[in-house]
Design a protein around this motif. Structure first.
Motif, mmCIF file in Angstrom:
data_model
loop_
_atom_site.group_PDB
_atom_site.id
_atom_site.type_symbol
_atom_site.label_atom_id
_atom_site.label_comp_id
_atom_site.label_asym_id
_atom_site.label_seq_id
_atom_site.Cartn_x
_atom_site.Cartn_y
_atom_site.Cartn_z
ATOM 1 N N ARG A 53 6.709 -15.576 -8.539
ATOM 2 C CA ARG A 53 7.234 -14.330 -8.019
ATOM 3 C C ARG A 53 6.874 -14.274 -6.537
ATOM 4 N NH1 ARG A 53 8.803 -14.529 -12.573
ATOM 5 N NH2 ARG A 53 8.420 -13.062 -14.299
ATOM 6 N N SER A 54 7.878 -14.013 -5.701
ATOM 7 C CA SER A 54 7.649 -13.806 -4.271
ATOM 8 C C SER A 54 7.914 -12.335 -3.977
ATOM 9 C CB SER A 54 8.580 -14.696 -3.427
ATOM 10 O OG SER A 54 8.271 -16.061 -3.651
ATOM 11 N N ALA A 55 6.899 -11.636 -3.472
ATOM 12 C CA ALA A 55 7.049 -10.192 -3.294
ATOM 13 C C ALA A 55 6.117 -9.693 -2.197
ATOM 14 C CB ALA A 55 6.752 -9.470 -4.596
ATOM 15 N N ASN A 56 6.489 -8.542 -1.650
ATOM 16 C CA ASN A 56 5.634 -7.788 -0.738
ATOM 17 C C ASN A 56 5.248 -6.482 -1.429
ATOM 18 O OD1 ASN A 56 5.737 -9.651 1.339
ATOM 19 N ND2 ASN A 56 7.591 -8.749 2.248
ATOM 20 N N TYR A 57 4.103 -5.934 -1.054
ATOM 21 C CA TYR A 57 3.627 -4.735 -1.726
ATOM 22 C C TYR A 57 2.641 -3.997 -0.822
ATOM 23 C CZ TYR A 57 -0.648 -7.365 -2.375
ATOM 24 O OH TYR A 57 -1.781 -8.088 -2.140
ATOM 25 N N TYR A 58 2.379 -2.751 -1.166
ATOM 26 C CA TYR A 58 1.285 -1.994 -0.542
ATOM 27 C C TYR A 58 0.906 -0.846 -1.472
ATOM 28 C CZ TYR A 58 4.759 1.481 1.018
ATOM 29 O OH TYR A 58 5.758 2.414 1.056
ATOM 30 N N PHE A 59 -0.330 -0.316 -1.285
ATOM 31 C CA PHE A 59 -0.878 0.752 -2.135
ATOM 32 C C PHE A 59 -1.063 2.021 -1.312
ATOM 33 C CE2 PHE A 59 -2.719 -3.201 -3.893
ATOM 34 C CZ PHE A 59 -2.136 -3.177 -5.150
ATOM 35 N N VAL A 60 -0.921 3.161 -2.002
ATOM 36 C CA VAL A 60 -1.236 4.457 -1.415
ATOM 37 C C VAL A 60 -2.134 5.210 -2.402
ATOM 38 C CG1 VAL A 60 -0.345 6.643 -0.525
ATOM 39 C CG2 VAL A 60 0.950 4.523 -0.167
ATOM 40 N N LEU A 61 -3.298 5.676 -1.937
ATOM 41 C CA LEU A 61 -4.233 6.422 -2.781
ATOM 42 C C LEU A 61 -4.148 7.901 -2.415
ATOM 43 C CD1 LEU A 61 -5.284 3.455 -2.988
ATOM 44 C CD2 LEU A 61 -7.558 4.406 -3.314
ATOM 45 N N LEU A 89 -5.280 9.606 0.806
ATOM 46 C CA LEU A 89 -6.669 9.223 1.072
ATOM 47 C C LEU A 89 -6.776 7.859 1.734
ATOM 48 C CD1 LEU A 89 -8.200 10.296 -2.380
ATOM 49 C CD2 LEU A 89 -8.099 11.646 -0.276
ATOM 50 N N HIS A 90 -5.837 6.983 1.399
ATOM 51 C CA HIS A 90 -5.889 5.623 1.938
ATOM 52 C C HIS A 90 -4.512 4.981 1.766
ATOM 53 C CE1 HIS A 90 -7.467 1.628 2.910
ATOM 54 N NE2 HIS A 90 -6.796 1.178 1.852
ATOM 55 N N ARG A 91 -4.117 4.163 2.759
ATOM 56 C CA ARG A 91 -2.868 3.388 2.676
ATOM 57 C C ARG A 91 -3.190 1.956 3.096
ATOM 58 N NH1 ARG A 91 2.842 4.371 3.010
ATOM 59 N NH2 ARG A 91 2.375 6.607 2.991
ATOM 60 N N SER A 92 -2.882 1.015 2.231
ATOM 61 C CA SER A 92 -3.182 -0.386 2.530
ATOM 62 C C SER A 92 -2.114 -0.967 3.465
ATOM 63 C CB SER A 92 -3.226 -1.201 1.238
ATOM 64 O OG SER A 92 -1.934 -1.254 0.649
ATOM 65 N N PRO A 93 -2.485 -1.977 4.232
ATOM 66 C CA PRO A 93 -1.494 -2.599 5.141
ATOM 67 C C PRO A 93 -0.473 -3.442 4.371
ATOM 68 C CG PRO A 93 -3.579 -3.768 5.248
ATOM 69 C CD PRO A 93 -3.817 -2.563 4.386
ATOM 70 N N ILE A 94 0.675 -3.674 4.993
ATOM 71 C CA ILE A 94 1.716 -4.533 4.411
ATOM 72 C C ILE A 94 1.600 -5.898 5.070
ATOM 73 C CG2 ILE A 94 4.179 -4.841 4.023
ATOM 74 C CD1 ILE A 94 4.483 -1.829 4.426
ATOM 75 N N SER A 95 1.479 -6.914 4.237
ATOM 76 C CA SER A 95 1.345 -8.272 4.781
ATOM 77 C C SER A 95 2.671 -8.716 5.393
ATOM 78 C CB SER A 95 0.914 -9.245 3.684
ATOM 79 O OG SER A 95 1.881 -9.263 2.647
ATOM 80 N N LEU A 96 2.601 -9.419 6.513
ATOM 81 C CA LEU A 96 3.803 -9.895 7.187
ATOM 82 C C LEU A 96 4.455 -11.037 6.424
ATOM 83 C CD1 LEU A 96 2.471 -9.850 10.878
ATOM 84 C CD2 LEU A 96 3.901 -8.128 9.748
ATOM 85 N N SER A 97 3.621 -11.869 5.792
ATOM 86 C CA SER A 97 4.157 -12.988 5.007
ATOM 87 C C SER A 97 4.321 -12.562 3.560
ATOM 88 C CB SER A 97 3.225 -14.193 5.107
ATOM 89 O OG SER A 97 1.936 -13.856 4.619
#
Length: 505
Positions: free
Chosen positions: A68-76, A84-92
């Motif tokens: 699986r090839s995917a991009n993702y990010y989390f929001v708390l 409360l928190h937002r994770s960065p999105i990876s460029l690759s």
């Protein structure tokens, strides 16, 4: 942001009480199944932070070579959706495969923050994950569930199983333009999204009252994702709104019932509250009374404290006096201890002297015991000798007694003959005198020996003394007999001289 609606919303209640790993339910995004995993207390690489990871679900059952090839990010978020928190999105692009089935962040929020008061409203943590699938490949070698290739049917470009043909055909019959703008081209992704669509329809066909808020939220998230990939689902969105409205009405009905119950409870509670107020008022009066009593008690306590201070002062003075006396006593005790040490030392010396004297006495006693043993042995020997001599004396006394008998038998008739005949035979008298002299000599020797035996037997036992006494009595008897014989001889001499005979001594 490239995906405004979250792929999945994960709500955790009582978060501060959680200790073990927490895993979410499996959800679908981009035609693939996923789940979230979080560790409330952190792990060895999180350095006191909250770790959060995205996993491919059922990765061990997928066919060989899946990826699986995917991009993702989390929001708390907290209860009121405050971020409360937002994770960065990876460029690759992140590659999920058999070797790396999970990606995520080891450090999001410090765990210590969750312990702060008011950081989480009602102790609820909400995690939203946004996923954009770039490519999905399920591998080769057969079906995921039983590794056997099942027969599928093509319906408007979607490969569906035979059991789904009727449902999918009905959807395309009622809504022929549903997939006109569908974007994914891979057959596996198309099949996965069709499965999600069927699941959402099945959920919305259930009675609204039986659906939980979590299940409706999941259905809303899946519906949004289906519309994002190109499905035209306005009809299904209306259905979702109707179900949500009916469920809200049911909630309102339940709320009205709850309000009615609250009113009934209030009606019952008010009299109780009035009674409680009365009791409180009475209690307050009682408390006032108790307060006055308490003041009196406090005054008495103060008086007692003053008296106690006076007693303490007097006691302190007495303690000072007692302390001086105690010091004197201690000094006297120390003097006594010194004297006791001196006495103990002297006594020790005396004990040593007495011990040496006792040793000397013991040695003297031992020597005396040895001498006593020697004396006892000598006395035993002397007793044996005396016994032997006494036996010899007894034998000689018996011989003398026998001689006496012989004298009585032999010479008495002759003396009688002399008296009758009044002979002047000088030879016979000489023989008689010789015999008498011999007997006297023997008696003298016997007396000497008896004296010696008496001296020796004085040291012997009482039994030997009694034996010697008997012997002495026997000797005395013999002496009396001899003296009697001498008297008779003297008489005979006198008679012979009268008759003209001369006796030679």
């Amino acid at each position: 942001m490239w995906n405004q609606r979250p792929s999945y919303r994960f709500e955790i209640d009582n978060f501060s009480e959680k200790k073990a790993l927490i895993s979410s339910k499996t959800f679908v995004s981009g035609g693939c199944e996923w789940y979230l995993q979080i560790n409330p207390k952190g792990d060895r690489i999180s350095d006191g932070h909250l770790p959060l990871y995205l996993y491919v679900a059922n990765s061990t059952t997928l066919r060989t070579g899946w990826k699986r090839s995917a991009n993702y990010y989390f929001v708390l978020l907290n209860q009121s959706d405050k971020e409360l928190h937002r994770s960065p999105i990876s460029l690759s692009t992140n590659l999920f495969c058999a070797k790396t089935p999970a990606w995520g962040f080891a450090k999001t929020i410090p765990v210590s923050k969750f312990q702060g008061k008011g950081f989480l409203e009602k102790d609820r943590l909400i995690i939203e994950v946004h996923i954009k699938v770039i490519e999905a490949f399920d591998g080769e070698g057969g079906d995921v569930s039983n590794n056997k290739k099942k027969k599928t049917v093509d319906i408007n470009g979607f490969q569906v199983f035979a059991s789904q043909v009727t449902k999918v055909g009905k959807i395309f019959t009622e809504h022929p333009d549903i997939a006109l703008d569908f974007k994914p081209t891979k057959q596996e992704v198309k099949t996965a999204y069709m499965n999600v669509l069927l699941r959402v329809i099945k959920t919305l066909n259930k009675p609204p009252k039986s659906l939980s808020e979590t299940r409706l939220n999941k259905a809303s998230s899946e519906l949004s994702e289906l519309m994002d990939v190109g499905f035209k689902l306005d009809w299904l969105k209306l259905k979702f709104d109707e179900v949500s409205l009916e469920r809200k009405k049911a909630d309102d009905t339940n709320e009205s019932r709850a309000q009615q119950l609250e009113k009934r409870v209030e009606q019952r509670v008010k009299p109780i509250e009035l009674k409680l107020d009365e009791v409180s008022f009475v209690r307050k009066l009682s408390d006032d009374d108790n307060e006055s009593r308490a003041q009196q008690v406090e005054e008495r306590v103060k008086n007692l404290e003053l008296k106690l201070d006076e007693i303490s002062l007097g006691r302190k003075k007495g303690d000072d006096t007692n302390e001086s006396r105690a010091q004197q006593v201690e000094e006297r005790v120390e003097d006594l201890e010194l004297k006791l040490d001196e006495v103990s030392f002297e006594r020790k010396l005396t004990d040593d002297d007495n011990e040496s004297r006792a040793q000397q006495v013991e040695e003297r006693v031992k020597n005396l015991e040895l001498k006593l043993d020697e004396v006892s042995l000598g006395r035993k020997k002397a007793d044996d000798t005396n016994e032997f001599r006494a036996k010899q004396v007894e034998k000689r006394v018996k011989n003398l007694e026998l001689m006496e008998l012989e004298l009585n038998k032999c010479w008495k008739p002759k003396l009688d003959e002399l008296e009758g005949k009044k002979t002047d035979d000088a030879i016979i008298f000489e023989q008689i005198e010789d015999r008498v002299m011999g007997i006297e000599f023997k008696l003298d020797s016997l007396n000497t020996k008896l004296e010696e035996i008496s001296k020796e037997t004085e040291k012997a036992d009482d039994a030997d003394c009694s034996l010697v006494q008997q012997l002495e009595e026997s000797v005395k008897n013999i002496e009396l007999m001899v003296s009697h014989l001498k008297d008779e001889l003297d008489k005979k001499k006198n008679i012979a001289s009268d008759d003209g005979f001369l006796l030679v001594d």
